[in-house]
Every structure is written in structure tokens, then in C-alpha cells.
Write a protein that holds these residues in place. Sequence first.
Motif, PDB file in Angstrom:
ATOM      1  N   GLU A  47     103.057 -45.295 -41.802  1.00 39.76           N
ATOM      2  CA  GLU A  47     101.820 -45.731 -41.157  1.00 39.76           C
ATOM      3  C   GLU A  47     100.667 -45.761 -42.158  1.00 39.76           C
ATOM      4  OE1 GLU A  47     101.341 -47.013 -38.019  1.00 39.76           O
ATOM      5  OE2 GLU A  47     103.520 -47.037 -38.194  1.00 39.76           O
ATOM      6  N   PHE A  48     100.617 -44.778 -43.045  1.00 37.28           N
ATOM      7  CA  PHE A  48      99.580 -44.763 -44.077  1.00 37.28           C
ATOM      8  C   PHE A  48      99.711 -45.982 -44.984  1.00 37.28           C
ATOM      9  CE2 PHE A  48      98.305 -43.776 -48.432  1.00 37.28           C
ATOM     10  CZ  PHE A  48      97.001 -43.348 -48.251  1.00 37.28           C
ATOM     11  N   LEU A  49     100.938 -46.270 -45.383  1.00 38.15           N
ATOM     12  CA  LEU A  49     101.157 -47.420 -46.254  1.00 38.15           C
ATOM     13  C   LEU A  49     100.830 -48.725 -45.553  1.00 38.15           C
ATOM     14  CD1 LEU A  49     104.479 -46.282 -47.975  1.00 38.15           C
ATOM     15  CD2 LEU A  49     102.219 -46.453 -49.042  1.00 38.15           C
ATOM     16  N   MET A  50     101.159 -48.824 -44.260  1.00 38.80           N
ATOM     17  CA  MET A  50     100.849 -50.044 -43.521  1.00 38.80           C
ATOM     18  C   MET A  50      99.343 -50.189 -43.313  1.00 38.80           C
ATOM     19  SD  MET A  50     103.619 -51.675 -43.170  1.00 38.80           S
ATOM     20  CE  MET A  50     102.988 -52.950 -42.088  1.00 38.80           C
ATOM     21  N   ASP A  51      98.637 -49.083 -43.116  1.00 41.68           N
ATOM     22  CA  ASP A  51      97.169 -49.142 -43.012  1.00 41.68           C
ATOM     23  C   ASP A  51      96.554 -49.622 -44.316  1.00 41.68           C
ATOM     24  OD1 ASP A  51      97.094 -48.269 -40.383  1.00 41.68           O
ATOM     25  OD2 ASP A  51      96.759 -46.161 -40.906  1.00 41.68           O
ATOM     26  N   ASN A  52      97.246 -49.369 -45.412  1.00 39.04           N
ATOM     27  CA  ASN A  52      96.771 -49.781 -46.731  1.00 39.04           C
ATOM     28  C   ASN A  52      97.643 -50.894 -47.309  1.00 39.04           C
ATOM     29  OD1 ASN A  52      94.512 -47.762 -47.715  1.00 39.04           O
ATOM     30  ND2 ASN A  52      96.038 -46.527 -46.618  1.00 39.04           N
ATOM     31  N   ARG A  53      98.132 -51.765 -46.434  1.00 38.81           N
ATOM     32  CA  ARG A  53      99.023 -52.831 -46.869  1.00 38.81           C
ATOM     33  C   ARG A  53      98.384 -53.707 -47.943  1.00 38.81           C
ATOM     34  NH1 ARG A  53     104.162 -54.079 -47.896  1.00 38.81           N
ATOM     35  NH2 ARG A  53     104.640 -56.290 -47.559  1.00 38.81           N
ATOM     36  N   PHE A  83     101.454 -59.560 -44.955  1.00 42.83           N
ATOM     37  CA  PHE A  83     100.642 -58.846 -43.975  1.00 42.83           C
ATOM     38  C   PHE A  83     101.304 -58.966 -42.603  1.00 42.83           C
ATOM     39  CE2 PHE A  83      97.816 -60.058 -47.413  1.00 42.83           C
ATOM     40  CZ  PHE A  83      97.237 -58.839 -47.718  1.00 42.83           C
ATOM     41  N   PRO A  84     102.300 -58.119 -42.343  1.00 40.58           N
ATOM     42  CA  PRO A  84     103.116 -58.259 -41.133  1.00 40.58           C
ATOM     43  C   PRO A  84     102.345 -57.992 -39.850  1.00 40.58           C
ATOM     44  CG  PRO A  84     103.605 -56.200 -42.248  1.00 40.58           C
ATOM     45  CD  PRO A  84     102.707 -56.972 -43.160  1.00 40.58           C
ATOM     46  N   ARG A  85     102.723 -58.741 -38.817  1.00 41.02           N
ATOM     47  CA  ARG A  85     102.170 -58.543 -37.480  1.00 41.02           C
ATOM     48  C   ARG A  85     103.263 -57.926 -36.619  1.00 41.02           C
ATOM     49  NH1 ARG A  85      98.278 -58.169 -39.800  1.00 41.02           N
ATOM     50  NH2 ARG A  85      96.635 -59.696 -40.101  1.00 41.02           N
ATOM     51  N   LEU A  86     103.014 -56.677 -36.217  1.00 43.68           N
ATOM     52  CA  LEU A  86     103.968 -55.921 -35.425  1.00 43.68           C
ATOM     53  C   LEU A  86     103.389 -55.665 -34.041  1.00 43.68           C
ATOM     54  CD1 LEU A  86     104.689 -53.480 -38.348  1.00 43.68           C
ATOM     55  CD2 LEU A  86     106.322 -55.145 -37.480  1.00 43.68           C
ATOM     56  N   LEU A  87     104.196 -55.063 -33.176  1.00 44.46           N
ATOM     57  CA  LEU A  87     103.777 -54.878 -31.783  1.00 44.46           C
ATOM     58  C   LEU A  87     102.425 -54.184 -31.672  1.00 44.46           C
ATOM     59  CD1 LEU A  87     104.391 -55.114 -28.784  1.00 44.46           C
ATOM     60  CD2 LEU A  87     105.733 -52.997 -28.950  1.00 44.46           C
ATOM     61  N   ASN A  88     102.216 -53.151 -32.468  1.00 46.94           N
ATOM     62  CA  ASN A  88     100.958 -52.393 -32.389  1.00 46.94           C
ATOM     63  C   ASN A  88     100.159 -52.469 -33.681  1.00 46.94           C
ATOM     64  OD1 ASN A  88     101.433 -51.377 -29.693  1.00 46.94           O
ATOM     65  ND2 ASN A  88     102.969 -50.014 -30.589  1.00 46.94           N
ATOM     66  N   ARG A  89     100.298 -53.558 -34.412  1.00 43.09           N
ATOM     67  CA  ARG A  89      99.587 -53.660 -35.672  1.00 43.09           C
ATOM     68  C   ARG A  89      99.022 -55.050 -35.905  1.00 43.09           C
ATOM     69  NH1 ARG A  89      98.480 -50.852 -39.870  1.00 43.09           N
ATOM     70  NH2 ARG A  89      99.773 -49.100 -39.179  1.00 43.09           N
ATOM     71  N   LEU A  90      97.697 -55.117 -35.962  1.00 39.18           N
ATOM     72  CA  LEU A  90      96.971 -56.347 -36.287  1.00 39.18           C
ATOM     73  C   LEU A  90      96.044 -56.116 -37.473  1.00 39.18           C
ATOM     74  CD1 LEU A  90      96.842 -59.235 -35.158  1.00 39.18           C
ATOM     75  CD2 LEU A  90      94.902 -58.532 -33.754  1.00 39.18           C
ATOM     76  N   TYR A  91      96.172 -54.966 -38.138  1.00 36.60           N
ATOM     77  CA  TYR A  91      95.324 -54.578 -39.272  1.00 36.60           C
ATOM     78  C   TYR A  91      96.221 -54.182 -40.435  1.00 36.60           C
ATOM     79  CZ  TYR A  91      91.994 -51.895 -42.113  1.00 36.60           C
ATOM     80  OH  TYR A  91      91.215 -51.426 -43.140  1.00 36.60           O
ATOM     81  N   PRO A  92      95.910 -54.480 -41.662  1.00 37.75           N
ATOM     82  CA  PRO A  92      94.764 -55.306 -42.072  1.00 37.75           C
ATOM     83  C   PRO A  92      95.079 -56.791 -41.944  1.00 37.75           C
ATOM     84  CG  PRO A  92      95.973 -54.579 -43.990  1.00 37.75           C
ATOM     85  CD  PRO A  92      96.651 -53.933 -42.819  1.00 37.75           C
TER      86      PRO A  92
END
Length: 431
Positions: A112-118, A422-431
Amino acid sequence: MKKITINQSKQFVGETVKIGVWLANKRSSGKIGFMQLRDGTGFMQGVVVKANIGEDKFDQFKALTQETSLYVTGIIKEDTRSSFGYELEVENFEVISDSTDYPITPKEHGTEFLMDNRHLWLRSKKQHAIMKIRNEIIRSTFEFYNNNGFTKVDPPILTGSAPEGTSELFHTKYFEEDAYLSQSGQLYAEASAMALGKVFSFGPTFRAEKSKTRRHLIEFWMIEPEMAFYDHDDSLEVQEQYVTHIVQSVLKNCRLELETLDRDLAKLEKVTTPFPRITYDDAVEFLHKEGFDDIEWGDDFGSPHETAIANHYDKPVFIVNYPKAIKPFYMQVNKENPKTVLCADLIAPEGYGEIIGGSERMDDYDELKQSILDHGLDLETYGWYLDLRKYGSVPHSGFGLGLERTVAWISGVDHVRETSPFPRLLNRLYP
């Protein structure tokens, strides 16, 4: 002095060059230091010797921080110890911009940390390798279709209906009308094939499917060829030729990246035509023998079923002729067994699942019209699609390859989230 990029190093062995880089990492021991340099084209080591650059410059080197941008000058040397094969004997460097408290340090970080800093994680060596492989697959895709007489077409992203008759769509307003983000360019590619013969599209598609598996993204890219005068078997040949081409291209042009990812190259080297083919009926029988008592004729296969089938082979395998009831309305009925359709899923080995879905398309006006009605779809909405069978209809076939799943398989990464910048997942629209 020549200004070069890292991937040009082999052309300048023994010469003094200048390279714009970021400092990915560094270490030093006594009177010698090592820079891990990157510039977007690749990674290489810079060797900093105190006696060569002076004490003040060596102290400046020791104070450099991760991801500081630099211009470095030095001599390109061969380095047989590294997988890259070359290193830079640093003579001088100039700081362009400092980097302070870079968040992704050389240690373990949670997903999650890495995805927040994608936006920063992309800079890492592994992610760089995946993106390079993705790019090679795209490049070789265009090469394959251009060399085989296909014309590139661009279906719309905003559509007025669902190509596959599903409700898992992203709805939006198109002025006063309802519209949806495209889940496939297929229907428009079929229309284009009636004008241009053989076409392919490459663009984003969207599925409002609430799935959290390692194989699913909300937004992904599809390569979708359509071919007039091609039957189902013709299409299967194109599919296996295409997949073989992109795999062999990655092996040829991205070997360093594959080695960076510790990919088992022997598994990819087995990907050559022809691919094994089994019927849906045979697949069900095989699964029963493997202990999958939960599957019955008429069920769609899930991830464990596909993995079991794929593990039986050492290369991609076609599963052909699925039940009509579980497939979209446009697929041609199999005359040898009208309960099935002339379709195929291509299952990648090593548990990566379906990477291609394709079929021969219905070419008879009355049959397609009845199929639309049987699926509870609106005839007026699909009027233009029916027109294709009204004015000089011909047998035609096509398929769609999911880019991200294919990148995951060829790269050997566990989750498709790493195969999109910048992947779009079920609960991820950031960054």
C-alpha cells in the motif's frame, strides 16, 4: 565531450562522456565509492576514486542523497562482472537538483505504501524493467500487425451500449444521453474490418467489476484484431503467431530486464507455434480427473481451473468451443454442437490465466437478430451492428489480448498492478 545516455555506453568504450542521471543509490569504503546511476534508458555503476577526483569532491560525493539529479562525466569501461557489462569511471559530477528525504529507501516497504507512492516507485530497477518489457510488447505488436497487412483503427471510448451485454459498465452522461466507458472496441473493429479487411485496435478499456484478484484491473489496455474472410481456425493461427512473436521479441530485446526480474527464460523459450488445443468438453473431463468435482458442464472456468489446465502444458493452451449460454451474443454457433460456439480462450502457463478471448462472429443477419433478442438486448441500439450482416456479410473472426495480463505473464510478476504505470484498482484512484 559527447553527451550520451546509459544504453549507448557500449558505443563509447574508452571515451570520456557526459550523462544526465539520477543517483539511485551509493556506497563507499575508504578511498573508493560506487554510484548506482539511472537515466531512464538503464542503470549502470559509476566508480568514484578519491585519488582521481580529489578530497573535496569525494566529500561532496559522500554527501549526495538518493535521487539527486546529476551530470556525471567520466570514461566508459567494460565491466564483465555486471549484467549490464559497462561502468563509468567518474572524473567529475555536477549536482542539478538535490533530493531530500526520498521516501522509498533501499529496504522493504508494504504494498500500500508503494502504491501510494507509485509516481516514485516507477523509478526502481524492477519497475523500470517491467515498463521496458511492456513497451517492447507494444512495439512488437505494431510490428506484427503492420507486417501482416493489418490497418490500425481507433474505436471510440465513449459508447452508447455494452458490446458484451453486461451491466458492469461505467455510466456517464453524454450531454442529454446516457453513455458508457468502453469495455471493448470489438464491435467497431468489426465494422472497420468490413471496410479495410484486416484491422487492429489498441486502446484503454474499462470494467466496473468489483474484483480484487491479482489478475484484474478496472482500466486496462486491449489489442483487438478483426479479420474479414477469416474463420475460427484462421484466427487461432494468427493468435499463436502473434503471441509467439511478442514473446520472442521480448527475449531478444529485453533479456537484461528479464534477468533483472529473475524470470525463468527457459519457460519463455518454449513459447513457439503451434499451441495445444483442447475442447471445453475435454477440459471439463480433465478437471474431473484432477479432482475438481465442483465444475459441471455449462460452468465457466475460474482461476484454479485455468491454472490446473495450464499446468498440464508447458506453453499457452487454447480451450475451444465453450457453451453458448455463457458467452456473448455475437459468437458463431458451432454447427457440430449447437450448444457451443466457435470461440477460444488462450490460457497462459504458470497460473496467469486467460490472456486472449476470441471467436468467429455471427455473420447471418437473422441469426444475429434472434441472438440479440434472446439476450434481452435492444434491437435499435444494435441496429448499426446488424447492418454489417445486411450489406455484404462475410465470415469474420477476431480476438482481444489483455496487455497487462500478458505483461505480467512474460515478466513473471505476481500482480497486474505492477504492469501498468498508474494502475486503477477497485479501491485505488490515486495517484
